[in-house]
Design a protein around this motif. Structure first.
Motif, PDB file in Angstrom:
ATOM      1  N   GLY A   9       0.831  -1.203   0.000  1.00 31.98           N
ATOM      2  CA  GLY A   9       0.000   0.000   0.000  1.00 31.98           C
ATOM      3  C   GLY A   9       0.862   1.248   0.000  1.00 31.98           C
ATOM      4  N   ASN A  11       1.100   3.752  -2.599  1.00 34.38           N
ATOM      5  CA  ASN A  11       0.829   4.767  -3.641  1.00 34.38           C
ATOM      6  C   ASN A  11       0.444   6.130  -3.091  1.00 34.38           C
ATOM      7  OD1 ASN A  11      -1.504   3.089  -2.947  1.00 34.38           O
ATOM      8  ND2 ASN A  11      -2.642   4.479  -4.279  1.00 34.38           N
ATOM      9  N   ASP A  53      -3.182  -6.258  -4.152  1.00 34.87           N
ATOM     10  CA  ASP A  53      -4.412  -5.916  -3.438  1.00 34.87           C
ATOM     11  C   ASP A  53      -4.438  -6.799  -2.204  1.00 34.87           C
ATOM     12  OD1 ASP A  53      -6.953  -5.704  -2.369  1.00 34.87           O
ATOM     13  OD2 ASP A  53      -7.932  -5.553  -4.315  1.00 34.87           O
ATOM     14  N   SER A  55      -6.527  -7.243   0.016  1.00 33.61           N
ATOM     15  CA  SER A  55      -7.803  -7.847   0.423  1.00 33.61           C
ATOM     16  C   SER A  55      -8.120  -9.096  -0.398  1.00 33.61           C
ATOM     17  CB  SER A  55      -8.938  -6.823   0.303  1.00 33.61           C
ATOM     18  OG  SER A  55      -9.156  -6.504  -1.047  1.00 33.61           O
ATOM     19  N   LYS A 151      -8.239  -2.952  14.283  1.00 31.78           N
ATOM     20  CA  LYS A 151      -6.853  -2.755  14.707  1.00 31.78           C
ATOM     21  C   LYS A 151      -6.547  -3.564  15.973  1.00 31.78           C
ATOM     22  CE  LYS A 151      -5.422   0.050  11.374  1.00 31.78           C
ATOM     23  NZ  LYS A 151      -4.414  -0.341  10.365  1.00 31.78           N
ATOM     24  N   VAL A 180      -1.739  11.657  11.617  1.00 36.00           N
ATOM     25  CA  VAL A 180      -0.945  12.157  10.494  1.00 36.00           C
ATOM     26  C   VAL A 180      -1.827  12.712   9.371  1.00 36.00           C
ATOM     27  CG1 VAL A 180       0.994  11.625   8.983  1.00 36.00           C
ATOM     28  CG2 VAL A 180       0.626  10.242  11.037  1.00 36.00           C
TER      29      VAL A 180
HETATM   30  N1  LIG Z   1      -3.132   8.794   9.139  1.00 32.61           N
HETATM   31  C1  LIG Z   1      -3.259   8.534  10.434  1.00 32.61           C
HETATM   32  O1  LIG Z   1      -3.421   9.453  11.259  1.00 32.61           O
HETATM   33  C2  LIG Z   1      -3.174   7.094  10.928  1.00 32.61           C
HETATM   34  C3  LIG Z   1      -3.278   6.904  12.326  1.00 32.61           C
HETATM   35  C4  LIG Z   1      -3.200   5.613  12.821  1.00 32.61           C
HETATM   36  C5  LIG Z   1      -2.977   4.550  11.951  1.00 32.61           C
HETATM   37  N2  LIG Z   1      -2.892   4.754  10.597  1.00 32.61           N
HETATM   38  C6  LIG Z   1      -2.665   3.573   9.732  1.00 32.61           C
HETATM   39  O2  LIG Z   1      -1.580   3.805   8.851  1.00 32.61           O
HETATM   40  C7  LIG Z   1      -1.793   3.097   7.619  1.00 32.61           C
HETATM   41  C8  LIG Z   1      -1.674   4.094   6.460  1.00 32.61           C
HETATM   42  O3  LIG Z   1      -2.607   5.131   6.673  1.00 32.61           O
HETATM   43  P1  LIG Z   1      -2.707   6.439   5.766  1.00 32.61           P
HETATM   44  O4  LIG Z   1      -3.046   7.542   6.670  1.00 32.61           O
HETATM   45  O5  LIG Z   1      -1.550   6.549   4.852  1.00 32.61           O
HETATM   46  O6  LIG Z   1      -4.037   6.071   4.933  1.00 32.61           O
HETATM   47  P2  LIG Z   1      -4.529   6.537   3.483  1.00 32.61           P
HETATM   48  O7  LIG Z   1      -3.981   7.869   3.182  1.00 32.61           O
HETATM   49  O8  LIG Z   1      -6.004   6.333   3.477  1.00 32.61           O
HETATM   50  O9  LIG Z   1      -3.826   5.446   2.513  1.00 32.61           O
HETATM   51  C9  LIG Z   1      -4.201   4.097   2.646  1.00 32.61           C
HETATM   52  C10 LIG Z   1      -3.310   3.270   1.755  1.00 32.61           C
HETATM   53  O10 LIG Z   1      -3.719   1.904   1.885  1.00 32.61           O
HETATM   54  C11 LIG Z   1      -3.963   1.389   0.592  1.00 32.61           C
HETATM   55  N3  LIG Z   1      -4.948   0.306   0.583  1.00 32.61           N
HETATM   56  C12 LIG Z   1      -6.186   0.280   1.135  1.00 32.61           C
HETATM   57  N4  LIG Z   1      -6.774  -0.890   0.864  1.00 32.61           N
HETATM   58  C13 LIG Z   1      -5.887  -1.616   0.141  1.00 32.61           C
HETATM   59  C14 LIG Z   1      -5.908  -2.903  -0.438  1.00 32.61           C
HETATM   60  N5  LIG Z   1      -6.965  -3.722  -0.342  1.00 32.61           N
HETATM   61  N6  LIG Z   1      -4.818  -3.335  -1.122  1.00 32.61           N
HETATM   62  C15 LIG Z   1      -3.731  -2.535  -1.227  1.00 32.61           C
HETATM   63  N7  LIG Z   1      -3.649  -1.307  -0.733  1.00 32.61           N
HETATM   64  C16 LIG Z   1      -4.722  -0.854  -0.047  1.00 32.61           C
HETATM   65  C17 LIG Z   1      -4.459   2.582  -0.211  1.00 32.61           C
HETATM   66  O11 LIG Z   1      -4.408   2.303  -1.590  1.00 32.61           O
HETATM   67  P3  LIG Z   1      -5.551   2.856  -2.648  1.00 32.61           P
HETATM   68  O12 LIG Z   1      -5.058   4.204  -3.093  1.00 32.61           O
HETATM   69  O13 LIG Z   1      -5.558   1.820  -3.723  1.00 32.61           O
HETATM   70  O14 LIG Z   1      -6.843   2.937  -1.884  1.00 32.61           O
HETATM   71  C18 LIG Z   1      -3.451   3.629   0.274  1.00 32.61           C
HETATM   72  O15 LIG Z   1      -2.220   3.457  -0.379  1.00 32.61           O
HETATM   73  C19 LIG Z   1      -3.174   2.465   7.721  1.00 32.61           C
HETATM   74  O16 LIG Z   1      -3.049   1.115   8.084  1.00 32.61           O
HETATM   75  C20 LIG Z   1      -3.851   3.259   8.834  1.00 32.61           C
HETATM   76  O17 LIG Z   1      -4.839   2.523   9.494  1.00 32.61           O
HETATM   77  C21 LIG Z   1      -2.985   6.011  10.072  1.00 32.61           C
END
Ligand SMILES: NC(=O)c1ccc[n+]([C@@H]2O[C@H](COP(=O)([O-])OP(=O)(O)OC[C@H]3O[C@@H](n4cnc5c(N)ncnc54)[C@H](OP(=O)(O)O)[C@@H]3O)[C@@H](O)[C@H]2O)c1
Length: 224
Positions: A9, A11, A53, A55, A151, A180
């Motif tokens: 993930g 991108n 993917d 999932s 989680k 973040v």
């Molecule tokens: N941001 C925060 O404050 C925060 C806080 C706590 C934990 N987290 C955790 O940190 C991780 C990254 O978060 P983020 O903030 O960067 O989220 P984000 O901006 O929503 O990005 C999510 C990423 O996951 C990918 N993804 C989702 N479903 C997928 C699948 N089935 N197969 C492959 N890729 C998939 C998305 O790809 P697509 O573009 O294809 O959808 C995207 O690259 C997550 O696990 C999130 O729960 C984030």
């Protein structure tokens, strides 16, 4: 000798920032995403891009087969979804709940199994992007219940993986990135992806001392 870093993930958001920082550090980055043709920011980094993917079992199997024999120093299980947004306990469509659990729990479990040999070969690290929202010990709100439950379940997978793969020299961590500014975290969040990922990379580099635990981006331990 550059390390091989596999990111699930990559991108956008934190995954993209992991790819950027590890590439800048001269590591061999294998960045995965669902739609490589649309991953223009990843392409600009000049990293290896693979389709994944998380999932879908067949997608994980296909990549694991393609990378068979590789030594993977760090697997970053980053892909995740938030699912239905709610402030209190609430029902939701079954398929919405299933998608959150499949992506945030079953996907990481399958990634663990698919890449265990590769990471064990390097005596490397598996880092799972969890969330403080999954910490039962510190929970103080019922918001985003599907995400919280997913989680917490992911944390059980991480702990189990640490017990099993630790015997093969793999270091396993659950990470909370902080709050973040990404698509998921939103514009009010307190940290930039640069700050969060720089901290998490330090935690990952120190994984030998932290194996089997749950840490935030500063390295502070979080109760399960
Ligand atoms: N941001 C925060 O404050 C925060 C806080 C706590 C934990 N987290 C955790 O940190 C991780 C990254 O978060 P983020 O903030 O960067 O989220 P984000 O901006 O929503 O990005 C999510 C990423 O996951 C990918 N993804 C989702 N479903 C997928 C699948 N089935 N197969 C492959 N890729 C998939 C998305 O790809 P697509 O573009 O294809 O959808 C995207 O690259 C997550 O696990 C999130 O729960 C984030």
């Amino acid at each position: 000798m550059p390390k091989t870093i596999l990111i699930a993930g990559a991108n956008r958001g934190l995954g993209l920032e992991f790819a950027r920082q590890y590439a800048l550090a001269g590591e061999n980055v294998i960045a995965t995403c669902r739609r490589p043709a649309e991953a223009s920011e990843l392409r600009r980094l000049g990293v290896t891009i693979e389709t994944l993917d998380t999932s879908t079992a067949s997608s994980i199997e296909a990549l694991a087969k393609k990378l068979e024999g590789e030594s993977i120093d760090v697997l970053v299980c980053n892909a995740g979804v938030y699912g239905p947004r709610s402030e209190q306990l609430t029902d939701m469509p079954t398929e919405d709940f299933d998608l959150v659990m499949r992506t945030n729990v079953l996907g990481p479990l399958r990634l663990t199994l698919g890449f265990a040999d590769g990471v064990a070969r390097a005596r490397g690290v598996m880092a799972f992007l969890s969330s403080r929202m999954g910490s039962i010990g510190t929970m103080s709100s019922a918001s985003g219940i599907a995400y919280r439950a997913s989680k917490a379940a992911l944390n059980a997978v991480v702990k189990a993986a640490s017990l099993e793969l630790g015997k093969r020299g793999v270091r396993v961590l659950a990470l909370h990135p902080g709050w973040v500014r990404t698509d998921m975290g939103g514009p009010q969040a307190t940290l930039t992806p640069e700050e969060s990922v720089a901290g998490m990379r330090e935690v990952i580099a120190n994984a030998s001392a932290l194996h089997g635990g749950f840490y935030d981006n500063t390295g502070a331990a979080i109760p399960w």
